[in-house]
Design an enzyme around this catalytic site. Sequence first.
Site, short mmCIF file in Angstrom:
data_model
loop_
_atom_site.label_atom_id
_atom_site.label_comp_id
_atom_site.label_asym_id
_atom_site.label_seq_id
_atom_site.Cartn_x
_atom_site.Cartn_y
_atom_site.Cartn_z
N ALA A 36 0.81 -1.22 0.00
CA ALA A 36 0.00 0.00 0.00
C ALA A 36 0.85 1.27 0.00
O ALA A 36 0.42 2.31 -0.52
CB ALA A 36 -0.94 -0.01 1.20
N HIS A 38 3.68 1.77 -1.63
CA HIS A 38 4.02 2.07 -3.04
C HIS A 38 2.79 2.60 -3.78
O HIS A 38 2.88 3.55 -4.57
CB HIS A 38 4.52 0.81 -3.74
CG HIS A 38 5.76 0.21 -3.16
ND1 HIS A 38 5.74 -0.93 -2.38
CD2 HIS A 38 7.06 0.60 -3.23
CE1 HIS A 38 6.98 -1.22 -2.03
NE2 HIS A 38 7.80 -0.31 -2.51
N ARG A 151 8.92 8.88 2.26
CA ARG A 151 9.68 9.47 3.37
C ARG A 151 10.29 8.42 4.29
O ARG A 151 11.14 8.75 5.11
CB ARG A 151 8.76 10.39 4.19
CG ARG A 151 8.34 11.67 3.48
CD ARG A 151 7.48 12.53 4.40
NE ARG A 151 7.03 13.74 3.77
CZ ARG A 151 7.74 14.87 3.69
NH1 ARG A 151 8.93 14.93 4.24
NH2 ARG A 151 7.25 15.94 3.09
N ASP A 153 12.34 6.09 3.64
CA ASP A 153 13.77 6.10 3.31
C ASP A 153 14.24 7.55 3.31
O ASP A 153 14.52 8.14 2.25
CB ASP A 153 14.00 5.44 1.96
CG ASP A 153 13.64 3.96 1.99
OD1 ASP A 153 14.36 3.19 2.64
OD2 ASP A 153 12.63 3.59 1.38
#
Length: 284
Positions: A36, A38, A151, A153
């Site tokens: 979800a 992505h 966010r 990463d």
Amino acid sequence: MIDTVTALDELRSRVRAWKRDGLRVGFVPTMGNLHAGHHSLVALARQHADRIVASVFVNPTQFGPNEDFARYPRTPDADAAGLDAVGCDVLWLPSVDAMYPYGADGAVRMRVPGITDVLEGAHRPGHFDGVCTVVARLFNQVQPDVAAFGRKDYQQLAVIRYMTRDLAFPIELLAGETLREADGLAMSSRNQYLSAEERPVAALIQRSLQRMRDGLLAGAARGAVEAEARATLDAAGFEVDYAVVRAPDLVDPDASPGPRVALVAARLGRTRLIDNLEFTTARA
């Protein structure tokens, strides 16, 4: 069903046709095994573009020799179905040979200085070189108007922002919020590595980030807050790479009030997890 494109000439032809029609193109780069989080990036890109390309490519150049490249989950059929369901227009699914025609070892490499030397960069040498190498190629292949990154990463997003500005890519970067499970664990493809016993323990990372934020807002010293978070995670069975509070550009913050980000990277069993929490404090 979504169009899946595996040849660069076909991808470029499709994008050129859209641009001739005056359409804006959005891009969501991924390594697949989509969830979800992505899909929310596709929705975010859709708010800023008329057509959306998502890529699925497990990039060998960003994995270290002892990392999980070989076992990283690959689910192209499920990825295509999920992207179709959220209205993505094209799935760009290049092979390793298409991405690196001279092979991964012969590829021209990118390197962003400074910000890649700390935190993830310090614990995963060469990781961000591989990330930038593949993202620069994807930008060149897709030539989008906007591109969406998550966010979760945090440092990766900062590195991509640096590279995009430094190389003058004419691309607007979008930052998508981190999606979480009900207990606060950040959604990640690597969560499926967690055992049944480890899964509830993993949510402690988010609670530790919240305690770091709350401690600083209550006036505790940054060093004490970081030490407490590390000790809590150690006691729960994590192997902690870092549990720190930094300024938005990932340097040690000074005494002036302002935005901060708490970041944790820790291994639980064979699963390495990262998460972060942004907030604003009245003191360092």
